[in-house]
Design a protein around this motif. Structure first.
Motif, PDB file in Angstrom:
ATOM      1  N   ALA A  85       0.834  -1.205   0.000  1.00 20.54           N
ATOM      2  CA  ALA A  85       0.000   0.000   0.000  1.00 20.54           C
ATOM      3  C   ALA A  85       0.867   1.253   0.000  1.00 20.54           C
ATOM      4  O   ALA A  85       0.610   2.194  -0.760  1.00 20.54           O
ATOM      5  CB  ALA A  85      -0.922  -0.003   1.210  1.00 20.54           C
ATOM      6  N   VAL A  86       1.917   1.251   0.834  1.00 20.44           N
ATOM      7  CA  VAL A  86       2.766   2.444   0.932  1.00 20.44           C
ATOM      8  C   VAL A  86       3.433   2.737  -0.403  1.00 20.44           C
ATOM      9  O   VAL A  86       3.411   3.864  -0.902  1.00 20.44           O
ATOM     10  CB  VAL A  86       3.854   2.243   2.009  1.00 20.44           C
ATOM     11  CG1 VAL A  86       4.814   3.424   2.021  1.00 20.44           C
ATOM     12  CG2 VAL A  86       3.223   2.066   3.368  1.00 20.44           C
ATOM     13  N   THR A  87       4.031   1.693  -1.004  1.00 21.00           N
ATOM     14  CA  THR A  87       4.790   1.955  -2.225  1.00 21.00           C
ATOM     15  C   THR A  87       3.869   2.110  -3.426  1.00 21.00           C
ATOM     16  O   THR A  87       4.285   2.654  -4.448  1.00 21.00           O
ATOM     17  CB  THR A  87       5.825   0.850  -2.489  1.00 21.00           C
ATOM     18  OG1 THR A  87       5.161  -0.416  -2.573  1.00 21.00           O
ATOM     19  CG2 THR A  87       6.841   0.796  -1.376  1.00 21.00           C
ATOM     20  N   LEU A  88       2.613   1.683  -3.305  1.00 24.23           N
ATOM     21  CA  LEU A  88       1.629   1.983  -4.356  1.00 24.23           C
ATOM     22  C   LEU A  88       1.382   3.487  -4.391  1.00 24.23           C
ATOM     23  O   LEU A  88       1.293   4.098  -5.463  1.00 24.23           O
ATOM     24  CB  LEU A  88       0.325   1.232  -4.098  1.00 24.23           C
ATOM     25  CG  LEU A  88      -0.724   1.344  -5.185  1.00 24.23           C
ATOM     26  CD1 LEU A  88      -0.292   0.568  -6.415  1.00 24.23           C
ATOM     27  CD2 LEU A  88      -2.070   0.835  -4.705  1.00 24.23           C
ATOM     28  N   ALA A  89       1.297   4.080  -3.193  1.00 26.59           N
ATOM     29  CA  ALA A  89       1.153   5.539  -3.117  1.00 26.59           C
ATOM     30  C   ALA A  89       2.358   6.206  -3.764  1.00 26.59           C
ATOM     31  O   ALA A  89       2.213   7.179  -4.509  1.00 26.59           O
ATOM     32  CB  ALA A  89       1.006   5.979  -1.669  1.00 26.59           C
ATOM     33  N   VAL A 124     -12.198  -8.255  -4.822  1.00 22.56           N
ATOM     34  CA  VAL A 124     -10.895  -8.931  -4.822  1.00 22.56           C
ATOM     35  C   VAL A 124     -10.062  -8.471  -3.626  1.00 22.56           C
ATOM     36  O   VAL A 124      -9.459  -9.281  -2.929  1.00 22.56           O
ATOM     37  CB  VAL A 124     -10.157  -8.660  -6.151  1.00 22.56           C
ATOM     38  CG1 VAL A 124      -8.734  -9.156  -6.079  1.00 22.56           C
ATOM     39  CG2 VAL A 124     -10.885  -9.325  -7.295  1.00 22.56           C
ATOM     40  N   VAL A 125     -10.059  -7.164  -3.388  1.00 20.67           N
ATOM     41  CA  VAL A 125      -9.264  -6.621  -2.283  1.00 20.67           C
ATOM     42  C   VAL A 125      -9.761  -7.172  -0.944  1.00 20.67           C
ATOM     43  O   VAL A 125      -8.973  -7.440  -0.041  1.00 20.67           O
ATOM     44  CB  VAL A 125      -9.302  -5.074  -2.292  1.00 20.67           C
ATOM     45  CG1 VAL A 125      -8.716  -4.502  -1.018  1.00 20.67           C
ATOM     46  CG2 VAL A 125      -8.531  -4.545  -3.487  1.00 20.67           C
ATOM     47  N   GLY A 166     -11.635   3.092   2.116  1.00 20.84           N
ATOM     48  CA  GLY A 166     -11.611   2.400   3.394  1.00 20.84           C
ATOM     49  C   GLY A 166     -11.475   0.902   3.318  1.00 20.84           C
ATOM     50  O   GLY A 166     -11.481   0.231   4.347  1.00 20.84           O
ATOM     51  N   ALA A 167     -11.364   0.325   2.105  1.00 20.12           N
ATOM     52  CA  ALA A 167     -11.116  -1.102   2.026  1.00 20.12           C
ATOM     53  C   ALA A 167      -9.651  -1.330   2.379  1.00 20.12           C
ATOM     54  O   ALA A 167      -8.776  -0.668   1.836  1.00 20.12           O
ATOM     55  CB  ALA A 167     -11.415  -1.630   0.630  1.00 20.12           C
ATOM     56  N   SER A 168      -9.404  -2.248   3.327  1.00 18.55           N
ATOM     57  CA  SER A 168      -8.030  -2.487   3.732  1.00 18.55           C
ATOM     58  C   SER A 168      -7.338  -3.367   2.705  1.00 18.55           C
ATOM     59  O   SER A 168      -7.908  -4.346   2.230  1.00 18.55           O
ATOM     60  CB  SER A 168      -7.992  -3.173   5.092  1.00 18.55           C
ATOM     61  OG  SER A 168      -6.715  -3.713   5.308  1.00 18.55           O
ATOM     62  N   ILE A 169      -6.088  -3.007   2.369  1.00 17.59           N
ATOM     63  CA  ILE A 169      -5.328  -3.788   1.403  1.00 17.59           C
ATOM     64  C   ILE A 169      -4.989  -5.156   1.998  1.00 17.59           C
ATOM     65  O   ILE A 169      -4.662  -6.097   1.296  1.00 17.59           O
ATOM     66  CB  ILE A 169      -4.057  -3.022   0.983  1.00 17.59           C
ATOM     67  CG1 ILE A 169      -3.618  -3.413  -0.424  1.00 17.59           C
ATOM     68  CG2 ILE A 169      -2.929  -3.242   1.941  1.00 17.59           C
ATOM     69  CD1 ILE A 169      -3.917  -2.400  -1.444  1.00 17.59           C
ATOM     70  N   LEU A 170      -5.106  -5.284   3.330  1.00 18.01           N
ATOM     71  CA  LEU A 170      -4.873  -6.571   3.984  1.00 18.01           C
ATOM     72  C   LEU A 170      -6.145  -7.407   4.051  1.00 18.01           C
ATOM     73  O   LEU A 170      -6.181  -8.437   4.707  1.00 18.01           O
ATOM     74  CB  LEU A 170      -4.323  -6.355   5.388  1.00 18.01           C
ATOM     75  CG  LEU A 170      -2.871  -5.942   5.434  1.00 18.01           C
ATOM     76  CD1 LEU A 170      -2.449  -5.580   6.827  1.00 18.01           C
ATOM     77  CD2 LEU A 170      -1.989  -7.069   4.899  1.00 18.01           C
ATOM     78  N   GLY A 171      -7.187  -6.954   3.411  1.00 18.40           N
ATOM     79  CA  GLY A 171      -8.392  -7.757   3.279  1.00 18.40           C
ATOM     80  C   GLY A 171      -9.339  -7.680   4.452  1.00 18.40           C
ATOM     81  O   GLY A 171      -9.023  -7.144   5.518  1.00 18.40           O
ATOM     82  N   GLY A 172     -10.553  -8.198   4.219  1.00 17.01           N
ATOM     83  CA  GLY A 172     -11.518  -8.352   5.297  1.00 17.01           C
ATOM     84  C   GLY A 172     -12.229  -7.099   5.737  1.00 17.01           C
ATOM     85  O   GLY A 172     -13.034  -7.134   6.648  1.00 17.01           O
TER      86      GLY A 172
END
Lengths: 340, 353
Positions: free
Chosen positions: A123-127, B63-64, B266-272
């Motif tokens: 996420a950080v490096t996507l930014a 997917v996320v 607000g969707a977390s990239i770590l899912g759920g």
């Protein structure tokens, strides 16, 4: 999967790379008459030298269980900073120093967010991937900025020892240093420890946060160096400079046997993979495959470089009679980070 | 004070509230800066601009949710737009057939991603970074650098984008926008009420636990990728209808805007974690900023991506720092409430806790 198995497999992976490399080399030699001349080999290297340089540091990043998607954008940003400052008549050496400082600073910022704030590096490096190129656009808009001093472009284009340019010499020095640090220093051991299990690393007293910040800061710095060298070689900078390079760089590292889950990989594998990808691209060019399609082939290679080891290890697990696997596996590094 | 607030609002809802306030704040700010900001023409342009990213973002979010990511969506949009466009120049079919074709093609491309990720064990970031390049190369190869142009397409393509369902005092509800809204509502219903939707959350918050609990995690992740591809295909059809001219670079860079919108929403990239409403707000905020910054004379168009990157960084940092604290406080409040209730029930017995 025990660690011993993985390592034995890895050794075989490297021999596979050598084999593949020999095949590609043989093809190239038969197709081009003067393929093995120093001039041709130097040219071949020169064409992708910046990616090769960034692949060295990306090896550290991925072995430590993280990823840095922002490298190519950082290359564009550092090149744009140099070009912009050069345009406003700043002393060129000073401009380069500023660009390197920007790279180091933003890289450290990435590391801070990953290590101290505890955000996933994806996420950080996507930014950064979006934002750094955005900053490059702010600096040079959609212009092509050149007009570098003569010594700078000569440095990027002319050979120092015969056909061997400054970039190539720098690459080999950096590769040697990176190999020694990764395999023969305490820091290198810490990179593996953090990558294979961050929680164990914390409890073992490894300075995990500091290790991560150092890795990301170096990643920013090395990307900035590569970006400046790229600017010197091309003689002009656009904001789309180095677009899509992260695909090639990550492919090289993963193809070299580095595990995307961290903790596994070697510098020898990555170096072999660099030679392989360079020669493969060269071979494809000889065979009349255009640059765009080459990128697709590299993408395919990227997927296969992870898929094939997976399938092989699954097949091994099926055919070999092993004792019942433990019910609870150690958490993967990614889950550990989310907790921290 | 925070205690009372936390009894009524969950931290995730608080996040959406912040986003809503920021979005409305942005609208009001540009209203004061740009003349005629709320007139029908500019509002219509905003809603039409929203439609395509919104459709792609709904699929991306699914997917996320499963702790994966699909970076190949922009190439899927471009490829389906081109293939369907080429098909339409040679064959006479109804708009519906064309739309279904685009969705099926998108599903097929999504299924390739899903197979590799769910059954091949290749991490999503690797898979879709690869297919991002591969699908684009397929497009370049089959096109032979030729462009689909509006002139070659059947007549209904030209009239479809301006087709309006309802008009209230010059504010249109265009067909494209209606499709996007239907997809959004359907996405909301699936994630809120269908077992499949609930499973996506379960898989994303703890893949190992989901598998041990007997959830068909692989199949669900595969399905999420297929849905994402299908919606990207639909977006490809909408892209074709909206722009008419399709080059090999069609929709390039869309994946960034969409992933940014999902993360900002607000969707977390770590899912759920994440809601459709949040994603809707995220898409809106980014589209408002992109369109309005261009019109606002104070800034050049070149700051767009820098601001997008900054926005993502702010969103994920707020998520990690502020919401982490809020969540802790929320759990503490509820724990205290429960302890207090137990104390009352036990008649003030000592030695509690």
């Amino acid at each position: 999967m025990g660690r011993i198995d993985a390592r034995r497999y890895l050794r075989r992976w490297e021999s596979l790379l050598v084999l593949f490399l020999l095949v590609v080399l043989a093809y190239n030699i038969t197709q081009v008459s003067n393929f093995l001349t120093a001039q041709n080999q130097a040219n071949l290297f020169q064409l992708s030298i910046e990616k090769a340089i960034v692949a060295l540091i990306m090896t550290f990043v991925i072995i430590s269980g993280e990823i840095d998607l922002s490298v190519a954008s950082m290359m564009a940003l550092s090149a744009a900073v140099v070009a912009r400052l050069n345009e406003s008549r700043m002393e060129h050496v000073l401009a380069i120093v500023v660009a390197l400082a920007v790279g180091l600073g933003l890289g450290a910022l990435n590391g801070f967010f990953v290590a101290n704030v505890g955000i996933n590096s994806l996420a950080v490096t996507l930014a950064g991937y979006i934002g750094y190129r955005g900053l490059a656009q702010v600096f040079i808009e959609d212009n092509s900025v050149g007009g570098f001093p003569g010594w700078f472009t000569r440095l990027g284009q002319k050979g120092i020892i015969g056909p061997i340019t400054f970039s190539i010499i720098l690459f080999f020095i950096m590769a040697a240093v990176a190999g020694v640090i990764l395999h023969y220093s305490g820091f290198g051991r810490r990179v593996y420890t953090v990558g294979s299990n961050a929680r164990v690393a914390i409890f073992s007293g490894v300075p995990v946060a500091r290790t991560r910040i150092i890795i990301f800061a170096t990643s920013g710095l090395v990307s900035a160096i590569a970006g400046i060298l790229y600017a010197a070689r091309l003689g002009a900078v656009r904001s789309s400079t180095a677009q899509g390079f992260e695909l090639d760089i990550i492919t090289i590292v993963l193809l070299g046997g580095v595990s995307i889950f961290g903790g596994v990989g070697s510098m020898v594998g990555v170096l072999l993979s660099i030679f392989l990808v360079l020669n493969l691209r060269n071979g494809m060019t000889i065979a009349g495959i255009t640059g765009n399609t080459q990128t697709g082939v590299i993408g395919l290679l990227l997927i296969l470089s992870v898929l094939i080891p997976n399938l092989v290890s699954r097949a091994q697990g099926r055919f070999r009679r092993t004792p019942v696997e433990p019910q609870f596996q150690a958490p993967r590094p990614e889950t550990v980070q989310s907790a921290g | 004070m925070t205690d009372r607030l936390l009894r009524h609002i969950r931290p995730e809802q608080f996040r959406e509230l912040i986003l809503l306030v920021v979005t409305i704040g942005a609208l009001l700010f540009f209203w004061t800066q740009i003349p005629n900001y709320f007139d029908p023409r500019s509002i219509n342009r905003l809603t039409v601009g929203l439609a395509i990213p919104l459709v792609v973002a709904i699929g991306q979010m699914m997917v996320v949710l499963t702790r994966n990511i699909d970076l190949s969506v922009s190439s899927t949009v471009g490829l389906t737009a081109y293939v369907v466009g080429t098909f339409l120049t040679r064959n006479e079919v109804s708009p519906w057939v064309a739309a279904v074709m685009a969705m099926l093609l998108g599903c097929a491309l999504g299924a390739i991603n899903g197979l590799l990720v769910a059954y091949g064990g290749v991490p999503a970031i690797i898979t879709t970074l690869g297919t991002l390049a591969i699908y684009r190369v397929v497009l370049v190869e089959i096109s032979g650098a030729k462009t689909v142009t509006t002139g070659d397409l059947p007549g209904w393509i030209g009239s479809l984008p301006s087709k309006t369902l309802v008009t209230v005092r010059d504010y249109d509800l265009r067909l494209m926008v209606a499709i996007a809204l239907i997809v959004t509502i359907a996405g909301y219903l699936v994630l809120r009420f269908l077992p499949f939707g609930r499973r996506l959350y379960a898989i994303g918050s703890n893949p190992d636990a989901a598998r041990m609990a007997g959830l068909p995690a692989r199949r669900d992740v595969f399905c999420a990728f297929v849905i994402c591809g299908g919606l990207a295909g639909l977006a490809g059809f909408m892209y074709l209808v909206r722009f008419g001219n399709i080059t090999v670079t069609a929709a390039q860079g869309l994946e960034l805007q969409v992933v940014a919108a999902v993360v900002v929403g607000g969707a977390s990239i770590l899912g759920g974690q994440g809601t459709i409403f949040g994603v809707l707000l995220g898409v809106m905020l980014i589209e408002i900023l992109q369109q309005s910054l261009l019109r606002w004379s104070g800034l050049s168009e070149f700051v767009k991506d820098a601001i997008l990157g900054l926005l993502i960084l702010i969103a994920i940092t707020v998520d990690a720092v502020v919401l982490g604290r809020l969540r802790e406080a929320w759990v503490n409040t509820r724990r205290r409430d429960r302890a207090a209730a137990r104390l009352v029930m036990e008649g003030g017995a000592d030695g509690a806790d």
